[in-house]
Write a protein that holds these residues in place. Structure first.
Motif, short mmCIF file in Angstrom:
data_model
loop_
_atom_site.label_atom_id
_atom_site.label_comp_id
_atom_site.label_asym_id
_atom_site.label_seq_id
_atom_site.Cartn_x
_atom_site.Cartn_y
_atom_site.Cartn_z
N TRP A 1 41.36 49.41 35.15
CA TRP A 1 42.68 49.93 34.80
C TRP A 1 42.64 51.40 34.36
O TRP A 1 43.46 52.20 34.81
CB TRP A 1 43.30 49.05 33.71
CG TRP A 1 44.79 49.11 33.65
CD1 TRP A 1 45.62 49.79 34.49
CD2 TRP A 1 45.62 48.44 32.70
NE1 TRP A 1 46.93 49.58 34.13
CE2 TRP A 1 46.96 48.76 33.03
CE3 TRP A 1 45.38 47.60 31.62
CZ2 TRP A 1 48.04 48.27 32.29
CZ3 TRP A 1 46.46 47.11 30.89
CH2 TRP A 1 47.78 47.45 31.23
N PRO B 1 39.43 38.19 39.17
CA PRO B 1 40.29 39.35 39.47
C PRO B 1 40.93 39.95 38.21
O PRO B 1 41.15 41.16 38.16
CB PRO B 1 41.36 38.78 40.41
CG PRO B 1 41.34 37.31 40.20
CD PRO B 1 39.93 36.97 39.83
N TRP C 1 40.49 43.84 37.23
CA TRP C 1 41.67 44.68 37.00
C TRP C 1 41.61 45.35 35.63
O TRP C 1 41.89 46.54 35.49
CB TRP C 1 42.93 43.83 37.11
CG TRP C 1 44.19 44.56 36.77
CD1 TRP C 1 44.77 45.59 37.46
CD2 TRP C 1 45.03 44.34 35.63
NE1 TRP C 1 45.92 46.01 36.83
CE2 TRP C 1 46.10 45.26 35.70
CE3 TRP C 1 44.99 43.44 34.56
CZ2 TRP C 1 47.11 45.30 34.74
CZ3 TRP C 1 45.99 43.48 33.61
CH2 TRP C 1 47.03 44.42 33.71
#
Length: 202
Positions: free
Chosen positions: A37, A29, A33
C-alpha cells in the motif's frame, strides 16, 4: 478403525483445520495489499500486515495440530496447507523485494527452490503419484522464514528496535533458507526413488 481413518482422510472437506487453511489463503492477497500500500501512495500499514502474518502463523500451527488430534486429516488439507505456506512465502518475497527490504539474490534463491519443487510435483503427477505430505523439516523451514519476514519488515526504519529486528530477522532468514533448500533436496530425492521404483516395477 483403519477404514474409518481412511474415510476421514479422503472424504471430509468442511473440517475446522481445512477452514483455517482456507482463511489463511484468503489472507494472502490482503497481506500483499497491506505491505504494498505505501508503494502506491497509501499510508504505511505494516502493523496490519504484521498482524495478518502473525495470525497466519497461528492458524498454520493450529490446523495441523487439530487435524491430527481430531482425526480430521483430509486429502484437501494436504493440498491447502502447503499451498497456503508457499503463497505466503511468495507474497512476502514479492512485497519485501518490491520495497527493497530483501535483496534480489535471496529472493531468487528461494524462488529457484520453488521452481525445483514444481518440477518434482510435475514428475510425480506424470507417474500417478500425489505430492508427499509436508515433513517436519519443511515445516521448520517455513516457520523460520515466517519469523524472518515480519522481523525484516519491522527492520525497515531507524532506531534500536529496527536494528534489533534486522539482526534476528537475518538470522532466521539464513536458517530458514538453508532448511528450505535442505527440505527441497530431500523432496527431490524422495521423488527420484519413487520414479525409479515405478520404472523397476514396469
Amino acid at each position: 478403525m483403519e477404514a474409518q481413518e481412511t474415510r476421514v482422510q479422503t472424504d471430509r472437506v468442511l473440517t475446522i483445520p481445512n477452514i483455517l487453511s482456507m482463511a489463511r489463503l484468503v489472507g494472502v492477497p490482503l497481506f500483499l495489499w497491506l505491505i504494498l500500500w505505501p508503494e502506491f501512495g497509501g499510508p504505511n500499514a505494516d502493523g496490519w500486515a504484521l498482524l495478518v502474518l502473525a495470525l497466519s502463523g497461528v492458524s498454520d500451527y493450529l490446523d495441523g495440530k487439530l487435524a491430527r488430534r481430531w482425526n480430521q486429516v483430509s486429502g484437501l488439507g494436504r493440498i491447502l496447507d502447503p499451498a497456503a505456506d508457499r503463497l505466503y512465502v511468495l507474497s512476502t518475497l514479492v512485497g519485501l523485494t518490491w520495497r527493497d527490504i530483501l535483496p534480489l539474490w535471496l529472493t531468487g534463491l528461494l524462488l529457484a527452490r520453488e521452481l525445483m519443487l514444481l518440477a518434482a510435483v510435475w514428475v510425480l503427477d506424470r507417474h500417478g503419484y500425489a505430492p508427499p505430505q509436508v515433513n517436519f523439516l519443511g515445516k521448520a523451514a517455513t516457520f523460520n522464514l515466517m519469523y524472518a519476514f515480519p522481523l525484516l519488515l519491522l527492520s525497515d526504519g531507524n532506531g534500536w528496535l529496527p536494528s534489533l529486528a534486522a539482526i534476528f530477522g537475518w538470522a532466521f532468514a539464513g536458517w530458514g533458507t538453508t532448511l528450505y533448500w535442505w527440505a527441497g533436496i530431500l523432496y527431490v530425492v524422495q521423488v527420484r526413488r519413487l520414479v525409479k521404483a515405478d520404472a523397476a516395477a514396469d
